[in-house]
Design an enzyme around this catalytic site. Structure first.
Site, short mmCIF file in Angstrom:
data_model
loop_
_atom_site.label_atom_id
_atom_site.label_comp_id
_atom_site.label_asym_id
_atom_site.label_seq_id
_atom_site.Cartn_x
_atom_site.Cartn_y
_atom_site.Cartn_z
N ASP A 119 41.67 44.32 44.55
CA ASP A 119 40.35 44.08 43.87
C ASP A 119 39.50 43.31 44.74
O ASP A 119 38.38 43.04 44.48
CB ASP A 119 40.71 42.99 42.66
CG ASP A 119 41.38 43.94 41.60
OD1 ASP A 119 41.22 45.38 41.36
OD2 ASP A 119 42.07 43.55 40.51
N SER A 168 51.20 49.87 40.56
CA SER A 168 50.36 49.50 39.59
C SER A 168 50.62 48.40 38.32
O SER A 168 51.83 48.62 37.69
CB SER A 168 49.71 50.55 38.45
OG SER A 168 49.19 50.20 37.45
N SER A 190 43.06 39.28 34.41
CA SER A 190 44.54 39.72 34.21
C SER A 190 45.29 39.06 33.16
O SER A 190 46.05 39.63 32.13
CB SER A 190 45.37 40.14 35.52
OG SER A 190 44.65 40.88 36.60
N ARG A 208 35.47 53.30 45.06
CA ARG A 208 35.18 52.27 45.96
C ARG A 208 35.08 52.31 47.24
O ARG A 208 34.30 51.81 47.92
CB ARG A 208 36.06 50.87 45.43
CG ARG A 208 35.69 50.56 43.91
CD ARG A 208 36.65 49.06 43.76
NE ARG A 208 35.96 48.66 42.57
CZ ARG A 208 36.77 47.91 41.70
NH1 ARG A 208 37.57 47.43 42.02
NH2 ARG A 208 36.24 47.46 40.55
N ARG A 217 32.57 44.82 40.71
CA ARG A 217 32.88 44.41 42.09
C ARG A 217 32.09 44.85 43.17
O ARG A 217 31.80 44.29 43.98
CB ARG A 217 34.71 44.66 42.52
CG ARG A 217 35.36 43.99 41.12
CD ARG A 217 36.61 43.78 41.74
NE ARG A 217 37.57 43.59 40.65
CZ ARG A 217 37.75 42.44 40.01
NH1 ARG A 217 36.93 41.25 40.11
NH2 ARG A 217 38.39 42.27 38.80
N GLN A 225 49.20 47.34 35.91
CA GLN A 225 48.85 47.81 34.59
C GLN A 225 49.79 48.66 33.86
O GLN A 225 50.45 48.43 32.88
CB GLN A 225 47.50 48.44 34.60
CG GLN A 225 46.35 47.61 34.88
CD GLN A 225 45.01 48.45 35.18
OE1 GLN A 225 44.97 49.58 35.22
NE2 GLN A 225 43.98 47.78 35.37
N LYS A 250 39.26 53.50 40.96
CA LYS A 250 38.89 52.38 40.29
C LYS A 250 37.45 52.66 39.58
O LYS A 250 37.16 53.79 39.09
CB LYS A 250 38.58 51.19 41.34
CG LYS A 250 40.03 50.75 41.90
CD LYS A 250 40.84 50.07 41.02
CE LYS A 250 42.19 49.56 41.49
NZ LYS A 250 43.33 49.09 40.54
N ARG A 282 46.57 39.97 28.87
CA ARG A 282 47.71 40.12 28.53
C ARG A 282 48.23 38.79 27.34
O ARG A 282 49.00 39.09 26.44
CB ARG A 282 48.66 39.68 29.76
CG ARG A 282 48.91 40.77 30.85
CD ARG A 282 49.36 40.43 32.10
NE ARG A 282 49.59 41.68 32.95
CZ ARG A 282 48.82 42.40 33.68
NH1 ARG A 282 47.43 42.21 33.66
NH2 ARG A 282 49.16 43.17 34.44
#
Ligand code: S3P
Length: 444
Positions: A330, A174, A26, A361, A403, A176, A357, A30
């Site tokens: 996550d 979120s 993450s 998931r 994941r 994001q 995702k 950025r």
């Protein structure tokens, strides 16, 4: 990613050793995006080795940003990225921006390209092309951007425009989306205010501050997991930084959960990200029965970093709901994968986001647990997995989801017999050295 490679995981006796992880995914995205629109050079150490963060770098190159990578010879160390900032404006790309598998790249970078004076197309692989984008499209259009999509999914055709600040209440929790709007807000006229009902990871806010912007947060006490309001004024300039990205705690989650499976385990993770909006996993693992101590805590560019020591014990059980479901989004795949080995099992609620995702998931976890002989109740927004179950080795699918591939290699350590994980190369999306490092840490 297609299911081409496979890995065979044998049961383990224990997990012992020390590890330092490549930089947090993450934060890597950025820092790269902000270094690109900063004034002057940046040097970023321990940049994530994952393919997703490489997608961000490739997109930035297509947008005229100059950067180079000093390769690191150590298997598990992140890369050093040297980038020359372009100032707040980028160059028109000559081809579609390929975001690969990366939801972070397409959602966060769209906030920057929407404010440029050119048009661009953002696209990705099959998995990304199925993921919902209205969550960024709607507020960016409200800021004045022009965006066309395929029924709310990629590819996105973005016609850059002069944006204006908005006051936006996010309907989906979120980080994001929040970050995309903060980046757009930085490049917009006036002020942008973002409200979130559940506090999500705050790396966007911290990264903007690290690069010199003023970002105000009004909300509850620091560390509170409830509501949050963030403000950014448009037109602020950023300056390049020198930084070292702390180890990825979502990658560490796999080793921590593996340690939790064995009472004799002893694991040390140095230089690990400890940001309170990400470290809920540690509290949850302590609640489950892992013994954890944290030392050498320090703050770097606003991000907490520390060394974690973990020792296994017996595992109780727990329920993950509400703000915890968002904070652990996550890590739920690996928590679910170790759930059958707990005493009371694990129940996950309020986690509908897991369905959109890199794979669905909830369905992927249920399918793999069942293939290993476990009982599991699948629900629209979560799962209920009883404890005290015995699992057997099986042939499992990664469903092209990093994941899921990594989570089930951890369950396999406590199963009877060998487990084959198909499409194991998808681990490279966030952590290419994962299987090699796991092999080094387990005792058989
Ligand atoms: C991320 C936020 C989360 C997370 C993803 C990375 C980020 O996604 O699942 O792996 O870096 O902001 P959402 O914003 O969709 O919750």
């Amino acid at each position: 990613m297609k299911s081409e490679s496979q890995v065979l995981v044998r049961p383990a006796r224990n997990l012992r050793g020390a590890v330092t992880l490549p930089g947090d995914k993450s934060i890597s995205h950025r820092y790269a995006m902000l270094a690109a629109i900063a004034d002057g050079p940046s040097r970023i150490e321990n940049y994530s080795t994952g393919a997703d963060c490489a997608s961000t770098l490739q997109c930035l190159r297509s947008l005229g940003v100059k950067w180079e990578r000093e390769q690191n010879d150590k298997e598990d160390a992140g890369a050093v990225i040297k980038m020359q900032g372009s100032g707040l404006s980028l160059a028109a790309p000559t081809q579609p921006l390929d975001c690969g598998n990366s939801g972070s790249t397409i959602r966060m970078l769209s906030g920057i390209v929407a404010a440029q004076n050119f048009s661009s197309e953002m696209a990705g692989d099959d998995s990304l092309s199925r993921r919902p984008m209205e969550r960024v499209i709607v507020p960016l259009i409200a800021m004045g951007a022009k965006i066309r999509s395929q029924n709310g999914r990629p590819p996105l055709q973005i016609t850059g425009a002069r944006l204006k600040g908005i006051h936006y209440h996010m309907p989906v929790a979120s980080a994001q989306v929040k970050t995309s709007l903060l980046f757009a807000g930085l490049l917009a006229d006036g002020e942008t205010v973002i409200e979130e009902a559940i506090r999500t990871r705050d790396h966007g806010e911290l990264a903007l501050r690290a690069f010199g912007a003023t970002v105000d947060r009004k909300g509850d006490r620091e560390g509170d997991r409830k509501g949050n309001e963030i403000r950014i004024r448009g037109g602020q300039r950023l300056r390049g930084i020198e930084a070292r990205i702390p180890g990825d705690i979502s990658s560490a989650a796999f080793f921590l959960c593996a340690a939790a499976l064995f009472p004799g385990s002893h694991l040390i993770i140095t230089d690990l990200l400890m940001n309170p909006t990400r470290s809920r996993l540690l509290d949850i693992l302590v609640q489950l029965g892992l013994r954890i101590s944290i030392t050498q805590l320090e703050e770097v560019h606003g991000e907490l970093v520390g060394t974690v020591q973990a020792e296994g014990g017996s595992l109780k059980g727990l329920t993950v709901t509400g703000a915890d479901a968002a904070a652990l989004i996550d890590e739920i795949p690996v928590l679910a994968a170790i759930a059958p080995f707990t005493e009371q099992g694990i129940e996950v609620r309020d986690a509908k986001e897991l369905r959109v995702k890199e794979s669905d998931r909830i369905a992927s976890i249920a399918a793999n647990l069942r293939a290993m002989g476990a009982q599991v109740e699948e629900r629209e927004d979560g799962l209920k997995i009883p404890g005290l179950q015995k699992l057997h080795g099986a042939e499992l699918e990664s469903f092209g989801d990093h994941r899921i591939a990594m989570a089930f290699s951890i369950a396999a350590l406590r199963a009877d017999g060998e487990t084959l994980i198909r499409g194991s190369q998808s681990a490279a999306i966030s952590y290419p050295a994962f299987f090699a490092t796991l092999d080094r840490l387990v005792e058989r």
